[in-house]
Design an enzyme around this catalytic site. Structure first.
Site, PDB file in Angstrom:
ATOM      1  N   CYS A 218       0.875  -1.173   0.000  1.00 52.97           N
ATOM      2  CA  CYS A 218       0.000   0.000   0.000  1.00 52.97           C
ATOM      3  C   CYS A 218       0.906   1.214   0.000  1.00 52.97           C
ATOM      4  O   CYS A 218       1.496   1.566   1.021  1.00 52.97           O
ATOM      5  CB  CYS A 218      -0.921   0.017   1.219  1.00 52.97           C
TER       6      CYS A 218
ATOM      7  N   GLU B 134      -3.103   0.792  -6.526  1.00 51.07           N
ATOM      8  CA  GLU B 134      -2.080  -0.207  -6.837  1.00 51.07           C
ATOM      9  C   GLU B 134      -1.771  -0.115  -8.323  1.00 51.07           C
ATOM     10  O   GLU B 134      -2.611   0.316  -9.123  1.00 51.07           O
ATOM     11  CB  GLU B 134      -2.548  -1.624  -6.495  1.00 51.07           C
TER      12      GLU B 134
END
Length: 243
Positions: free
Chosen positions: A2, A108
């Site tokens: 993340c 992402e």
């Protein structure tokens, strides 16, 4: 993994979902935070509990204890749930510094199978568009006159499964309201906190995603256009649908 997320709603938006009846020591307002591209190294509002009250404090995203800095290890921004309770670096934070990061979603990058230099950003969020509470661990001194250099936090990550695995093999650990409050509580034993992290996080099936513009790759860019879906992604997912 993340490495970028959003935190654009007002403080009240998150707090009303987390615990409208809980006593908060920090000011809660209806002014949008307007952060569409939160990056490591920046200060982020972190939910934490001290003396039975919940606080919102700006804390640096990244953690580098003195011994790690001496050995020239870069600051960490994530901690793996598999080792968060046992590693030399993270065990003290896990036992005494559990916190939450308020978010709307995270980004992402999906790599092209034939050319790793080509990456397509995707924005991932709850299917019901509810606020996310990311499990975090931290070390910081809110009452210090000068912030210590090793103060900071990291986001706990878990292995991806189901559709999320098509984008990245790791995902931030997202907690529902009940588990989030238990995670925050200093009276929650480390063994119970680990059980929450390993077995009670929000499953991958609750999330959806769409491709977004490449501009999110630069931390200088910010704005609601960063989370809008695009029709011509450079890298498409193998699955036809994310629902």
């Amino acid at each position: 993994m993340c490495g970028r997320f959003t935190q654009y709603e007002p403080r009240s938006h998150y707090i009303e979902v987390l615990s409208p009846d809980k006593e908060f020591a920090s000011s809660i307002d209806d002014i949008p935070l307007d952060r569409y591209n939160v990056a490591p190294g920046s200060r982020v509002l972190l939910l934490n509990q001290r003396h039975d009250k919940i606080f919102l404090d700006p804390v640096n995203w990244g953690y580098q204890p003195g011994w790690a800095k001496e050995s020239k290890r870069p600051p960490m921004i994530n901690a793996r749930v598999e080792t968060v309770a046992t590693s030399r670096m993270f065990k003290p934070l896990f036992e005494h510094g559990r916190a939450l990061v308020m978010a709307d979603g995270w980004y992402e990058w999906k790599k092209d199978q034939s050319n790793a230099k080509i990456k397509q950003p995707y924005f991932i969020y709850h299917k019901s568009h509810v606020p996310l509470f990311l499990a975090a661990i931290s070390q910081y001194h809110p009452d210090a006159a000068e912030t210590p250099k090793d103060d900071g936090f990291v986001i706990v990550t878990a292995a991806s499964d189901e559709g999320l695995l098509d984008i990245h093999d790791r995902r931030p650990l997202v907690l529902d309201r009940t588990q989030a409050l238990e995670w925050l509580d200093g009276d929650t034993l480390p063994e119970r906190a680990l059980e929450i992290a390993e077995k009670e996080s929000v499953p991958s099936s609750k999330f959806t995603w769409h491709p977004v513009m490449q501009k999110v790759g630069s931390i200088r860019n910010n704005g609601p256009e960063l989370i809008k879906p695009i029709n011509d992604p450079q890298v498409r997912l193998s699955r036809a649908s994310n629902h």
